[in-house]
Design a protein around this motif. Structure first.
Motif, mmCIF file in Angstrom:
data_model
loop_
_atom_site.group_PDB
_atom_site.id
_atom_site.type_symbol
_atom_site.label_atom_id
_atom_site.label_comp_id
_atom_site.label_asym_id
_atom_site.label_seq_id
_atom_site.Cartn_x
_atom_site.Cartn_y
_atom_site.Cartn_z
ATOM 1 N N ALA A 133 62.648 26.071 73.083
ATOM 2 C CA ALA A 133 62.325 27.277 73.844
ATOM 3 C C ALA A 133 63.355 27.474 74.947
ATOM 4 O O ALA A 133 63.847 26.496 75.539
ATOM 5 C CB ALA A 133 60.928 27.165 74.443
ATOM 6 N N PRO A 134 63.729 28.709 75.255
ATOM 7 C CA PRO A 134 64.719 28.931 76.319
ATOM 8 C C PRO A 134 64.252 28.422 77.679
ATOM 9 O O PRO A 134 65.060 27.980 78.492
ATOM 10 C CB PRO A 134 64.898 30.456 76.315
ATOM 11 N N LEU A 135 62.951 28.495 77.939
ATOM 12 C CA LEU A 135 62.370 27.943 79.163
ATOM 13 C C LEU A 135 61.324 26.914 78.755
ATOM 14 O O LEU A 135 60.415 27.226 77.990
ATOM 15 C CB LEU A 135 61.735 29.049 80.007
ATOM 16 N N TRP A 136 61.464 25.699 79.275
ATOM 17 C CA TRP A 136 60.563 24.629 78.832
ATOM 18 C C TRP A 136 59.138 24.843 79.336
ATOM 19 O O TRP A 136 58.232 25.025 78.563
ATOM 20 C CB TRP A 136 61.106 23.281 79.294
ATOM 21 N N GLY A 137 58.937 24.806 80.653
ATOM 22 C CA GLY A 137 57.610 25.085 81.212
ATOM 23 C C GLY A 137 56.497 24.293 80.550
ATOM 24 O O GLY A 137 56.456 23.062 80.583
ATOM 25 N N LEU A 138 55.574 25.012 79.920
ATOM 26 C CA LEU A 138 54.426 24.386 79.264
ATOM 27 C C LEU A 138 54.863 23.438 78.157
ATOM 28 O O LEU A 138 54.189 22.438 77.886
ATOM 29 C CB LEU A 138 53.505 25.475 78.709
ATOM 30 N N ASN A 139 56.007 23.714 77.520
ATOM 31 C CA ASN A 139 56.466 22.870 76.419
ATOM 32 C C ASN A 139 56.719 21.442 76.885
ATOM 33 O O ASN A 139 56.319 20.469 76.223
ATOM 34 C CB ASN A 139 57.745 23.454 75.817
ATOM 35 N N LEU A 140 57.393 21.300 78.006
ATOM 36 C CA LEU A 140 57.657 19.965 78.534
ATOM 37 C C LEU A 140 56.352 19.263 78.894
ATOM 38 O O LEU A 140 56.190 18.067 78.640
ATOM 39 C CB LEU A 140 58.562 20.058 79.762
ATOM 40 N N ALA A 141 55.418 19.998 79.488
ATOM 41 C CA ALA A 141 54.134 19.397 79.856
ATOM 42 C C ALA A 141 53.385 18.913 78.613
ATOM 43 O O ALA A 141 52.815 17.810 78.613
ATOM 44 C CB ALA A 141 53.290 20.411 80.622
ATOM 45 N N LEU A 142 53.380 19.712 77.549
ATOM 46 C CA LEU A 142 52.689 19.305 76.323
ATOM 47 C C LEU A 142 53.314 18.057 75.724
ATOM 48 O O LEU A 142 52.608 17.138 75.298
ATOM 49 C CB LEU A 142 52.711 20.452 75.308
ATOM 50 N N TRP A 143 54.654 18.006 75.693
ATOM 51 C CA TRP A 143 55.298 16.818 75.115
ATOM 52 C C TRP A 143 55.052 15.595 75.984
ATOM 53 O O TRP A 143 54.820 14.498 75.468
ATOM 54 C CB TRP A 143 56.796 17.060 74.973
ATOM 55 N N ALA A 144 55.094 15.762 77.301
ATOM 56 C CA ALA A 144 54.858 14.630 78.199
ATOM 57 C C ALA A 144 53.429 14.110 78.054
ATOM 58 O O ALA A 144 53.193 12.895 78.072
ATOM 59 C CB ALA A 144 55.126 15.040 79.644
ATOM 60 N N ILE A 145 52.464 15.008 77.905
ATOM 61 C CA ILE A 145 51.081 14.578 77.717
ATOM 62 C C ILE A 145 50.932 13.814 76.399
ATOM 63 O O ILE A 145 50.267 12.771 76.338
ATOM 64 C CB ILE A 145 50.140 15.795 77.760
ATOM 65 N N ALA A 146 51.574 14.322 75.336
ATOM 66 C CA ALA A 146 51.521 13.629 74.048
ATOM 67 C C ALA A 146 52.189 12.259 74.150
ATOM 68 O O ALA A 146 51.678 11.264 73.624
ATOM 69 C CB ALA A 146 52.195 14.476 72.976
ATOM 70 N N PHE A 147 53.316 12.190 74.831
ATOM 71 C CA PHE A 147 54.026 10.920 74.984
ATOM 72 C C PHE A 147 53.195 9.924 75.794
ATOM 73 O O PHE A 147 53.075 8.744 75.424
ATOM 74 C CB PHE A 147 55.365 11.173 75.671
ATOM 75 N N ALA A 148 52.630 10.389 76.917
ATOM 76 C CA ALA A 148 51.800 9.498 77.732
ATOM 77 C C ALA A 148 50.570 9.036 76.963
ATOM 78 O O ALA A 148 50.157 7.873 77.075
ATOM 79 C CB ALA A 148 51.392 10.212 79.023
ATOM 80 N N GLY A 149 49.976 9.926 76.170
ATOM 81 C CA GLY A 149 48.821 9.528 75.364
ATOM 82 C C GLY A 149 49.174 8.452 74.357
ATOM 83 O O GLY A 149 48.426 7.476 74.185
ATOM 84 N N HIS A 150 50.312 8.598 73.680
ATOM 85 C CA HIS A 150 50.747 7.559 72.743
ATOM 86 C C HIS A 150 51.013 6.241 73.468
ATOM 87 O O HIS A 150 50.641 5.172 72.978
ATOM 88 C CB HIS A 150 52.019 8.012 72.015
ATOM 89 N N GLY A 151 51.677 6.325 74.621
ATOM 90 C CA GLY A 151 51.970 5.107 75.356
ATOM 91 C C GLY A 151 50.714 4.379 75.804
ATOM 92 O O GLY A 151 50.613 3.152 75.675
ATOM 93 N N LEU A 152 49.755 5.116 76.336
ATOM 94 C CA LEU A 152 48.495 4.495 76.758
ATOM 95 C C LEU A 152 47.765 3.873 75.579
ATOM 96 O O LEU A 152 47.239 2.753 75.670
ATOM 97 C CB LEU A 152 47.614 5.537 77.444
ATOM 98 N N MET A 153 47.722 4.594 74.477
ATOM 99 C CA MET A 153 47.015 4.079 73.299
ATOM 100 C C MET A 153 47.657 2.786 72.810
ATOM 101 O O MET A 153 46.967 1.800 72.531
ATOM 102 C CB MET A 153 47.037 5.124 72.192
#
Length: 387
Positions: free
Chosen positions: A27-47
């Protein structure tokens, strides 16, 4: 879970995160995209940290670094100031390095300054090189099972190695000879540019994510790094601290006149208006406050083993220095408030005020750690204050 099975789980999770990132980060502007990927990454890491590993004890695997990193990444959905976005991204990356400290069985509250400072470097190293150890851990799965499975696994590894080679040499030859380029174009009616772009992004995200997650679950032994025990004796340390405190005392005394004398005193002594006076020296005061904290931190180490009277004298002088640092910082905050009232609030002034509040919180941390001869908790407390 056996290491090879854990490796397969991590490889699958990293590949999924790579595919997700390839779609979100285009996406030309990350915004929500970065937040969604970070949440997915943190969820995988915690799991993975809580399900694939029996040690270290749960008390040493606090989840807040993952959650805080996702929070700062989520700030990209609410703000668009470039400097603030850069700070949020750096904060998220720095916080994601703290689980590597916990993965080695070290409680964050007990982590030393060197361990905290080296955590981002180690995280970057594992992200870049951890994939090699993960591939080695996947070998038992590729060699297990019937001959057909082994052969298919071997071919899959060969194709994985062949794709970048074919793309690189094919692109070079296509650029070198238009006949070869036309022949390849007639054989493959596909624009290879987007294919190469997607392949690169997915591969890079998968590789770095897999290396990091593998280090979280199966951390390699890391040699303990400590500050060298350089002792110069208590008398030189007390002399240096006393001189520093004397300079701070003189400065604080001069500030009292402008604080209580008002604008008339300032104009008579300097020829400046209140606003012009407040504008000068603000950043110097902030830097002086920040630089005095490392001096307070290293002083007990330089003093070496102290007798009880010397230890009391050193603690008293450190307390005086922290108090003077707090007064200088309060003067800087007073100048900032005066400056904002006259000229208004800008981004730089907001960021400067935030840094001063962080320094003030760190002074409180030092009062509870360094002054009580518990310096190991000072670095972690400063990180919490920064967050």
């Amino acid at each position: 879970m056996p290491p090879s099975r854990t490796a397969r789980t991590i490889a699958g999770a990293a590949f999924a995160l790579g595919l997700l990132g390839d779609q979100l980060f285009r996406a030309p502007l990350w915004g929500l995209n970065l937040a969604l990927w970070a949440i997915a990454f943190a969820g995988h890491g915690l799991m993975l940290a809580y399900t694939e590993r029996a040690t270290p004890p749960p008390g040493k695997r606090l989840p807040w670094p993952w959650l805080a990193a996702a929070f700062f990444a989520g700030m990209w959905t609410l703000r668009d100031a470039p400097l603030l976005l850069a700070v949020d991204l750096l904060a998220a990356l720095a916080l994601l390095s703290l689980p590597l400290v916990q993965a080695h069985g070290i409680a964050l509250r007990a982590a030393g300054t060197v361990a905290i400072l080296l955590a981002p470097v180690r995280a970057a190293w594992h992200a870049a090189t951890g994939g090699f150890t993960l591939v080695f851990a996947l070998r038992p799965l590729a060699l297990a099972g019937p001959a057909v499975t082994q052969r298919a696994s071997a071919i899959g590894v060969g194709l994985l190695l062949a794709v970048p080679l074919v793309l690189v040499f094919g692109s070079l030859f296509a650029s070198a000879d238009p006949l070869f380029s036309a022949a390849i174009s007639s054989l493959i009616q596909v624009d290879l540019g987007p294919v190469v772009s997607h392949l690169f992004v997915v591969s890079a995200l998968t590789w770095t994510t897999a290396g990091y997650l593998w280090a979280i679950v199966r951390p390699a032994p890391v040699p303990e790094v400590a500050l060298p025990r350089l002792s110069i004796g208590v008398l030189p340390v007390l002399t240096a601290l006393g001189a520093t405190a004397f300079v701070f005392t003189l400065f604080v005394a001069t500030q009292a006149g402008s604080l209580f004398g008002g604008e008339a005193f300032v104009r008579a002594e300097t020829g400046l208006t209140y606003a012009e006076y407040a504008r000068q020296g603000f950043f110097q005061m902030m830097f002086a406050s920040a630089l005095s904290l490392p001096v307070v931190y290293v002083a007990p180490f330089l003093g070496g083993r102290l007798r009880e009277p010397d230890s009391r004298s050193l603690r008293a002088l450190l307390a005086v220095q922290l108090g003077l640092t707090g007064l200088v910082l309060a003067s800087a905050l007073w100048r900032m408030g005066l400056y904002v009232r006259v000229y208004g609030l800008t981004e730089d002034r907001l960021y400067g005020t935030t840094v001063m509040l962080w320094i003030a919180a760190t002074i409180g941390v030092f009062a509870r750690t360094v002054l009580r001869e518990r310096p190991r908790g000072a670095a972690f407390g400063s990180v919490v204050a920064a967050a």
